[in-house]
Design an enzyme around this catalytic site. Structure first.
Site, PDB file in Angstrom:
ATOM      1  N   ARG A  68      -6.791 -10.245   3.496  1.00  0.00           N
ATOM      2  CA  ARG A  68      -5.437  -9.806   2.601  1.00  0.00           C
ATOM      3  C   ARG A  68      -4.511 -10.845   3.334  1.00  0.00           C
ATOM      4  NH1 ARG A  68      -3.761  -3.957   1.495  1.00  0.00           N
ATOM      5  NH2 ARG A  68      -5.271  -4.054  -0.362  1.00  0.00           N
ATOM      6  N   GLN A 103      -4.739 -14.775  -1.928  1.00  0.00           N
ATOM      7  CA  GLN A 103      -4.473 -14.047  -3.312  1.00  0.00           C
ATOM      8  C   GLN A 103      -5.275 -14.507  -4.202  1.00  0.00           C
ATOM      9  OE1 GLN A 103      -0.302 -13.624  -3.458  1.00  0.00           O
ATOM     10  NE2 GLN A 103      -0.022 -11.936  -1.909  1.00  0.00           N
ATOM     11  N   ASP A 107      -8.760 -13.385  -4.008  1.00  0.00           N
ATOM     12  CA  ASP A 107      -9.188 -12.320  -3.720  1.00  0.00           C
ATOM     13  C   ASP A 107     -10.107 -11.614  -5.017  1.00  0.00           C
ATOM     14  OD1 ASP A 107      -9.435  -9.452  -2.923  1.00  0.00           O
ATOM     15  OD2 ASP A 107      -7.133  -9.217  -2.761  1.00  0.00           O
ATOM     16  N   SER A 160     -10.109  -7.544  -5.062  1.00  0.00           N
ATOM     17  CA  SER A 160      -8.792  -6.756  -5.907  1.00  0.00           C
ATOM     18  C   SER A 160      -8.860  -7.151  -7.304  1.00  0.00           C
ATOM     19  CB  SER A 160      -7.371  -7.448  -5.191  1.00  0.00           C
ATOM     20  OG  SER A 160      -7.069  -7.079  -3.985  1.00  0.00           O
ATOM     21  N   TYR A 171      -4.899  -2.449   5.374  1.00  0.00           N
ATOM     22  CA  TYR A 171      -5.928  -1.965   5.108  1.00  0.00           C
ATOM     23  C   TYR A 171      -6.230  -0.605   5.773  1.00  0.00           C
ATOM     24  CZ  TYR A 171      -7.933  -5.902   2.331  1.00  0.00           C
ATOM     25  OH  TYR A 171      -7.947  -7.002   1.191  1.00  0.00           O
TER      26      TYR A 171
END
Length: 386
Positions: free
Chosen positions: A130, A135, A138, A141, A237
């Protein structure tokens, strides 16, 4: 270098690792792309659309695996009944595989060992750190967003009750009670969806910031007082808790689980086995007809009685261990995943000449096997090899 896109064969898996838009981008990067025939069937994309994007369509999965230097998949390799062999054995020695492997999960340890013995360089899409530049890659997610939404709809479908408060001439039907354990991407989306449907929602997370986000969406937070340094790890996390803290958490959760009509379990520790937070005894205390959606099942599950890949009943309670919930919303899930995958591959080969940058922070965090060695820390810990 040839990128191969096989058709997924896991039960009810309709997603695909590349769509025509990302095929074009791969071609623009200088890759050749081969797609197994009907790979896009589950998301309403024809072979002709892949061909128009610059891919070669191959009818034979065995040939696709044998010829591909880089294989992009959605889910872990499984046994291929048509060819009577495991998909790992269909990969050629020394090739590269990128997919969701969940390597710490006990059910996948044999797959990891097979990849090691096959000298495959394997990367797992659930290992992406992360950090800001990751991003767009990812996938966890992305798929968690789909899972949080769809898990509530699946729970509603298995309930014999209304979710919202309903006023009738006979009287008022009370709204359904939801408990969401784990307020990460999955949990927050589940909270939002349950609230939209009119449910009353409680949420629990060991991280204070996650609880604040859950509260902002309208959930009532179940308090769990734990020092932040024990609960929060790198990147925000959740950290793995010691057994004594897990037992305390179970005790706090027990009455809320018992009172819930729907429990969404999404408490995960990146790269490690999911903690068991709901015991068999807690399940037996729930009202018949209640539903548990154990969406952490890919990493072992948060419920003691969950059976991976199955929807079962225990003491009259419906317990869902379905492993590929995003595959039931395959169109948007594939669009998200295929784009995550493109940006991951672009970063992997960012130095040009189609030579992977194995020293990149994102690449190292997601590498599972390389040159006959298992490198993934969570897998090594779970397999007790470190």
């Amino acid at each position: 270098m040839l990128i191969g896109i096989p058709k997924e064969i896991l039960a009810e898996e309709k997603r695909v690792a590349a769509i025509p838009d990302t095929v074009r981008k791969f071609v623009d990067l200088g890759f050749n792309v081969a797609v197994e025939s009907k790979a896009g069937e589950g998301i309403l994309i024809s072979d002709e659309e892949y061909e128009m994007a610059g891919a070669t369509v191959i009818a034979d999965a065995d040939r696709l695996y044998a010829e591909s230097d880089l294989v992009l998949k959605v889910k872990q390799p499984v046994f291929n009944a048509q060819f009577e062999t495991h998909e790992v054995e269909m990969l050629h020695d020394g090739c590269t595989l990128i997919t969701f492997l969940h390597p710490a999960t006990p059910d996948n340890h044999e797959i990891v060992k097979r990849l090691r013995d096959k000298n495959v360089t394997a990367f797992t899409m659930d290992g992406i750190p992360r950090i800001s530049r990751a991003q767009r890659m990812d996938a966890l997610s992305s798929m968690s967003t789909v899972t949080g939404y769809k898990s509530v709809l699946m729970a509603a479908n298995h309930m014999a009750k209304f979710i919202p408060m309903i006023g009738t001439a006979i009287g008022t039907v009370k709204p359904a009670a939801f408990l969401v354990v784990g307020a990460g991407v999955v949990g927050l989306q589940a909270i939002a969806t349950a609230k939209r449907l009119g449910g009353v929602v409680k949420a629990m997370d060991i991280r204070k910031n996650a609880c604040t986000e859950a509260e902002s969406l309208g959930a009532k937070v179940v308090e769990f007082d734990i020092p932040e340094e024990l609960a929060v790890g790198a990147g925000g996390y959740a950290k793995a808790l010691e057994n004594e803290w897990i037992e305390i958490e179970q005790g706090i959760l027990a009455p809320h689980v018992e009172a819930a009509d729907v429990v969404i379990l999404s408490a995960l520790v990146p790269g490690e086995i999911a903690p068991v937070l709901v015991s068999g005894k807690m399940v037996s205390a729930m009202n018949p007809g209640s539903v548990i959606m154990d969406v952490s099942v890919d990493q072992g599950g948060n419920c003691e009685v969950t059976e991976p890949g199955r929807f079962i009943q225990r003491s009259g309670v419906n317990v869902c261990g379905i492993q590929n919930i995003p595959g039931r919303m395959a169109v948007h899930a594939s669009w998200l995943y295929a784009n995550n995958m493109y940006y991951y591959v672009e970063n992997l080969f960012k130095n040009g000449d189609q030579i992977p940058d194995l020293n990149d922070e994102i690449v190292k965090a997601s590498m599972v096997t390389h040159k006959g060695v298992i490198l993934h820390e969570g897998a090594l810990k779970a397999m007790r090899l470190n």
